[in-house]
Design an enzyme around this catalytic site. Structure first.
Site, PDB file in Angstrom:
ATOM      1  N   ASP A   9       0.883  -1.164   0.000  1.00 40.33           N
ATOM      2  CA  ASP A   9       0.000   0.000   0.000  1.00 40.33           C
ATOM      3  C   ASP A   9       0.930   1.226   0.000  1.00 40.33           C
ATOM      4  O   ASP A   9       2.130   1.096   0.271  1.00 40.33           O
ATOM      5  CB  ASP A   9      -0.878  -0.040   1.265  1.00 40.33           C
ATOM      6  CG  ASP A   9      -1.715   1.212   1.426  1.00 40.33           C
ATOM      7  OD1 ASP A   9      -2.330   1.654   0.434  1.00 40.33           O
ATOM      8  OD2 ASP A   9      -1.736   1.784   2.546  1.00 40.33           O
ATOM      9  N   LEU A  10       0.416   2.387  -0.324  1.00 45.23           N
ATOM     10  CA  LEU A  10       1.272   3.586  -0.396  1.00 45.23           C
ATOM     11  C   LEU A  10       1.121   4.487   0.836  1.00 45.23           C
ATOM     12  O   LEU A  10       2.040   4.594   1.660  1.00 45.23           O
ATOM     13  CB  LEU A  10       0.933   4.379  -1.667  1.00 45.23           C
ATOM     14  CG  LEU A  10       1.666   5.706  -1.845  1.00 45.23           C
ATOM     15  CD1 LEU A  10       3.155   5.480  -2.063  1.00 45.23           C
ATOM     16  CD2 LEU A  10       1.092   6.469  -3.044  1.00 45.23           C
ATOM     17  N   ASP A  11      -0.067   5.116   0.951  1.00 46.21           N
ATOM     18  CA  ASP A  11      -0.294   6.089   2.024  1.00 46.21           C
ATOM     19  C   ASP A  11      -0.247   5.403   3.391  1.00 46.21           C
ATOM     20  O   ASP A  11      -1.015   4.475   3.644  1.00 46.21           O
ATOM     21  CB  ASP A  11      -1.670   6.752   1.836  1.00 46.21           C
ATOM     22  CG  ASP A  11      -1.749   7.554   0.547  1.00 46.21           C
ATOM     23  OD1 ASP A  11      -1.091   8.591   0.471  1.00 46.21           O
ATOM     24  OD2 ASP A  11      -2.467   7.126  -0.384  1.00 46.21           O
ATOM     25  N   THR A  17       1.424  10.332   4.011  1.00 46.80           N
ATOM     26  CA  THR A  17       0.665  11.386   3.330  1.00 46.80           C
ATOM     27  C   THR A  17      -0.630  11.718   4.069  1.00 46.80           C
ATOM     28  O   THR A  17      -1.310  12.684   3.701  1.00 46.80           O
ATOM     29  CB  THR A  17       0.334  10.960   1.894  1.00 46.80           C
ATOM     30  OG1 THR A  17      -0.035   9.588   1.933  1.00 46.80           O
ATOM     31  CG2 THR A  17       1.492  11.170   0.958  1.00 46.80           C
ATOM     32  N   LYS A  45      -8.540   6.578   6.289  1.00 43.17           N
ATOM     33  CA  LYS A  45      -7.384   5.786   5.837  1.00 43.17           C
ATOM     34  C   LYS A  45      -7.810   4.625   4.950  1.00 43.17           C
ATOM     35  O   LYS A  45      -8.663   3.825   5.335  1.00 43.17           O
ATOM     36  CB  LYS A  45      -6.602   5.262   7.044  1.00 43.17           C
ATOM     37  CG  LYS A  45      -5.758   6.341   7.681  1.00 43.17           C
ATOM     38  CD  LYS A  45      -4.803   5.765   8.703  1.00 43.17           C
ATOM     39  CE  LYS A  45      -3.944   6.881   9.272  1.00 43.17           C
ATOM     40  NZ  LYS A  45      -3.176   6.431  10.432  1.00 43.17           N
ATOM     41  N   SER A 115      -2.608   0.496  -4.300  1.00 45.96           N
ATOM     42  CA  SER A 115      -3.109   1.659  -3.540  1.00 45.96           C
ATOM     43  C   SER A 115      -4.420   2.172  -4.103  1.00 45.96           C
ATOM     44  O   SER A 115      -4.666   2.084  -5.297  1.00 45.96           O
ATOM     45  CB  SER A 115      -2.054   2.771  -3.614  1.00 45.96           C
ATOM     46  OG  SER A 115      -2.606   4.007  -3.225  1.00 45.96           O
ATOM     47  N   ALA A 116      -5.251   2.748  -3.230  1.00 50.79           N
ATOM     48  CA  ALA A 116      -6.512   3.360  -3.670  1.00 50.79           C
ATOM     49  C   ALA A 116      -6.281   4.739  -4.285  1.00 50.79           C
ATOM     50  O   ALA A 116      -7.175   5.305  -4.909  1.00 50.79           O
ATOM     51  CB  ALA A 116      -7.448   3.501  -2.474  1.00 50.79           C
ATOM     52  N   LYS A 146     -11.012  -1.011  -1.416  1.00 49.19           N
ATOM     53  CA  LYS A 146     -10.770  -1.880  -0.264  1.00 49.19           C
ATOM     54  C   LYS A 146     -11.903  -1.650   0.743  1.00 49.19           C
ATOM     55  O   LYS A 146     -12.340  -0.517   0.888  1.00 49.19           O
ATOM     56  CB  LYS A 146      -9.435  -1.518   0.408  1.00 49.19           C
ATOM     57  CG  LYS A 146      -8.221  -1.647  -0.505  1.00 49.19           C
ATOM     58  CD  LYS A 146      -6.998  -0.991   0.148  1.00 49.19           C
ATOM     59  CE  LYS A 146      -5.840  -0.920  -0.840  1.00 49.19           C
ATOM     60  NZ  LYS A 146      -4.676  -0.169  -0.333  1.00 49.19           N
ATOM     61  N   GLU A 170       0.104  -3.331   4.704  1.00 40.97           N
ATOM     62  CA  GLU A 170      -1.038  -2.400   4.816  1.00 40.97           C
ATOM     63  C   GLU A 170      -1.078  -1.690   6.163  1.00 40.97           C
ATOM     64  O   GLU A 170      -0.708  -2.279   7.180  1.00 40.97           O
ATOM     65  CB  GLU A 170      -2.346  -3.188   4.687  1.00 40.97           C
ATOM     66  CG  GLU A 170      -3.045  -3.052   3.367  1.00 40.97           C
ATOM     67  CD  GLU A 170      -3.586  -1.664   3.076  1.00 40.97           C
ATOM     68  OE1 GLU A 170      -3.679  -0.829   3.985  1.00 40.97           O
ATOM     69  OE2 GLU A 170      -3.928  -1.418   1.914  1.00 40.97           O
ATOM     70  N   ASP A 171      -1.564  -0.446   6.179  1.00 41.87           N
ATOM     71  CA  ASP A 171      -1.732   0.271   7.446  1.00 41.87           C
ATOM     72  C   ASP A 171      -3.203   0.491   7.785  1.00 41.87           C
ATOM     73  O   ASP A 171      -3.506   1.081   8.817  1.00 41.87           O
ATOM     74  CB  ASP A 171      -1.037   1.644   7.395  1.00 41.87           C
ATOM     75  CG  ASP A 171      -1.796   2.609   6.492  1.00 41.87           C
ATOM     76  OD1 ASP A 171      -2.147   2.205   5.362  1.00 41.87           O
ATOM     77  OD2 ASP A 171      -2.054   3.746   6.915  1.00 41.87           O
TER      78      ASP A 171
HETATM   79  C1  G6P Z   1      -5.405   6.100   0.163  1.00 38.88           C
HETATM   80  C2  G6P Z   1      -5.477   6.956   1.417  1.00 38.88           C
HETATM   81  C3  G6P Z   1      -6.823   7.624   1.527  1.00 38.88           C
HETATM   82  C4  G6P Z   1      -7.134   8.380   0.229  1.00 38.88           C
HETATM   83  C5  G6P Z   1      -7.123   7.418  -0.948  1.00 38.88           C
HETATM   84  C6  G6P Z   1      -7.383   8.121  -2.280  1.00 38.88           C
HETATM   85  O1  G6P Z   1      -6.141   4.950   0.358  1.00 38.88           O
HETATM   86  O2  G6P Z   1      -5.248   6.174   2.586  1.00 38.88           O
HETATM   87  O3  G6P Z   1      -6.817   8.509   2.622  1.00 38.88           O
HETATM   88  O4  G6P Z   1      -8.394   9.008   0.311  1.00 38.88           O
HETATM   89  O5  G6P Z   1      -5.853   6.792  -1.010  1.00 38.88           O
HETATM   90  O6  G6P Z   1      -6.314   8.981  -2.539  1.00 38.88           O
HETATM   91  P1  G6P Z   1      -6.285  10.089  -3.681  1.00 38.88           P
HETATM   92  O7  G6P Z   1      -4.827  10.486  -3.730  1.00 38.88           O
HETATM   93  O8  G6P Z   1      -6.730   9.432  -4.947  1.00 38.88           O
HETATM   94  O9  G6P Z   1      -7.183  11.179  -3.266  1.00 38.88           O
HETATM   95 MG    MG Z   2      -2.747   3.154   3.580  1.00 35.98          MG
END
Ligand code: G6P
Ligand code: MG
Length: 219
Positions: A9-11, A17, A45, A115-116, A146, A170-171
């Site tokens: 996962d990224l964030d 972020t 999140k 990542s989302a 997710k 994942e967090d």
């Molecule tokens: C991740 C973050 C969320 C964020 C989502 C969409 O899952 O944890 O907080 O809303 O990505 O991110 P974006 O950059 O597309 O707004």
């Molecule tokens: Mg995350």
């Protein structure tokens, strides 16, 4: 040595972020007269941008806005968020992440992003690690958020690995659930009490040893 798919996962896993998402969402919330706290931010999140706005609107009392206004707010939020992203550099990579990425690369293990976020590529570019990833699956590639396992299943497929041979870092609770539903090995990064559905838990990547990674690769 065997080969597994390592899906990140990224964030909150590679970079923190969440603090920038918070600042940008807070501005949106305040413009609507809604109080938005750090605690509320936890609810966002792993949640998609559109769903995040719905959650924020739900925090207010009888906030009723048009679809047009919602779209405006989504655009504004992302513009503000991108101003913060633009200032990021590799000093914002979370502790221990680089060691794990270097170890996996040195051992020829596929590294995938799951990542989302629709901003995944620019963020990886800003922090200078885009080239570590064999494939990227992000919010532009999947339709189901997710805890739906779509993002991870697509990632495993890109690495030509079965779900059983895939490991997810994942967090978020939703992300751990998604990995578990997919039948993958879930690794929670953060509070073990929150991510209690994960197969393994670590507070951060500094706690992940090469021995542990070797075990994952060879089991
Ligand atoms: C991740 C973050 C969320 C964020 C989502 C969409 O899952 O944890 O907080 O809303 O990505 O991110 P974006 O950059 O597309 O707004
Ligand atoms: Mg995350």
């Amino acid at each position: 040595m065997k080969t597994k798919a390592f899906i990140f996962d990224l964030d909150g896993v590679i970079v923190d972020t969440a603090k920038y998402h918070f600042l940008a969402w807070q501005k949106v919330a305040n413009s609507l007269g809604i109080n938005f706290t750090h605690e509320d931010n936890e609810l966002l999140k792993g949640v998609s941008r559109v769903r995040s706005l719905e959650i924020i609107l739900g925090l207010g009392e009888n906030v009723d806005i048009t679809e047009e206004k919602k779209n405006e707010l989504l655009i504004k939020k992302n513009e503000d968020y991108l101003v913060y992203i633009d200032k990021m550099d590799d000093s914002e990579i979370l502790p221990g992440v680089m060691n794990v990425l270097d170890f996996l690369k040195a051992n020829n293990q596929p590294i995938i992003l799951g990542s989302a976020s629709k901003n995944a590529r620019p963020i990886l570019e800003k922090v200078n690690i885009l080239h570590y990833f064999d494939d990227i699956v992000d919010g532009n590639d999947v339709t189901n958020a997710k805890p739906d396992p779509e993002v991870f299943l697509v990632g495993a497929k890109k690495a030509n690995q079965s779900a059983e041979n895939s490991i997810v870092f994942e967090d978020s609770v939703a992300g751990i659930e998604a990995a578990n539903i997919a039948g993958m090995t879930s690794i929670g990064i953060g509070e073990a009490s929150v991510l209690n559905e994960a197969k393994y838990n670590f507070n951060n990547f500094k706690e992940i040893t090469e021995d542990f990674l070797n075990e994952l690769i060879n089991k």
